[in-house]
Write an enzyme that holds these catalytic residues in place. Sequence first.
Site, mmCIF file in Angstrom:
data_model
loop_
_atom_site.group_PDB
_atom_site.id
_atom_site.type_symbol
_atom_site.label_atom_id
_atom_site.label_comp_id
_atom_site.label_asym_id
_atom_site.label_seq_id
_atom_site.Cartn_x
_atom_site.Cartn_y
_atom_site.Cartn_z
ATOM 1 N N LYS A 15 0.856 -1.395 0.028
ATOM 2 C CA LYS A 15 -0.040 0.136 -0.035
ATOM 3 C C LYS A 15 0.603 1.305 0.099
ATOM 4 O O LYS A 15 0.411 2.010 -0.877
ATOM 5 C CB LYS A 15 -0.995 -0.121 1.339
ATOM 6 C CG LYS A 15 -2.101 -0.829 1.018
ATOM 7 C CD LYS A 15 -3.127 -0.518 2.311
ATOM 8 C CE LYS A 15 -2.449 -0.573 3.674
ATOM 9 N NZ LYS A 15 -2.159 -1.941 4.099
ATOM 10 N N VAL A 17 4.002 1.840 -1.122
ATOM 11 C CA VAL A 17 4.581 1.859 -2.214
ATOM 12 C C VAL A 17 3.814 2.420 -3.328
ATOM 13 O O VAL A 17 3.912 3.417 -4.204
ATOM 14 C CB VAL A 17 5.470 0.704 -2.622
ATOM 15 C CG1 VAL A 17 6.203 0.694 -3.991
ATOM 16 C CG2 VAL A 17 6.529 0.280 -1.714
ATOM 17 N N LYS A 37 -1.733 9.697 6.698
ATOM 18 C CA LYS A 37 -1.559 8.341 7.181
ATOM 19 C C LYS A 37 -2.407 8.517 8.521
ATOM 20 O O LYS A 37 -1.753 9.238 9.619
ATOM 21 C CB LYS A 37 -0.274 7.886 7.509
ATOM 22 C CG LYS A 37 -0.147 6.560 8.030
ATOM 23 C CD LYS A 37 -0.502 5.329 7.181
ATOM 24 C CE LYS A 37 -0.371 3.962 7.843
ATOM 25 N NZ LYS A 37 -0.469 2.963 6.833
ATOM 26 N N GLY A 203 9.811 -4.639 -5.251
ATOM 27 C CA GLY A 203 11.010 -4.106 -4.842
ATOM 28 C C GLY A 203 10.981 -2.460 -5.208
ATOM 29 O O GLY A 203 12.118 -1.947 -5.167
#
Length: 239
Positions: A15, A17, A37, A203
């Site tokens: 989430k 990224v 956030k 990644g």
Amino acid sequence: MSVLVVSGTGTEIGKTVVTSAIAAAAVARGRSVAVLKPAQTGVGPDEPGDAAEAVRLAGPSVTAVELARYPEPLAPDTAARRAGLPSLSPADIAQAAERLAQDHDLVLVEGAGGLLVRFDEQGHTLADAARLLGAPVLVVAPAGLGTLNSAALTAEALRARDLTGLGLVVGSWPADPDLASRCNLADLPKVSDLPLLGAVPHGAGSIPPPAFRTAAPSWLAPPLHGTWSAQSFLTTWPA
């Protein structure tokens, strides 16, 4: 769309990224972006949280706001109770997002875990905040085996609450996807009735931020300020 809620089918599925990629793609289009956030869990007082990670990846022009931080890696309600700290209500989250929307073109509200993780003792969730905001919800899902059920359940929960699901993004697409992952590309939209709006490479969060910002639009479809095409991606990775 000035506020977008980013949720997921579970935890540790990409989430942050994905949120960072959307922020980077929007900034590249000249938009002003804030990442909110509401509840950061499992991070110490001096450690960078998910909102700070979005700034690192997407660029310093992104505004990062965190409403509450709890030390243990648990659901926000449980983490707040165990820490003896106040919990968050949907109104707290909605008011913070609305304030940010006054000064930003796009506000990304990143949830904790899945859509129905509890934020307070009354059982309120990110879905309740999305309802107060009247904001669409983007669902981040993993690629592999088991994702179809969790994506279908999340989409069903959105519809049951009369919330708008904007679409699905695969949060960590493997470099060498197995058969289940390739099949899930076509099946995720079918079981969720939500369009596939992107696939972020596994990644991606570890690549240098300048390269991340350059590549981010290629991972996301136009509704998320990118250039990614589901049809082309399905052709690249046939089942």
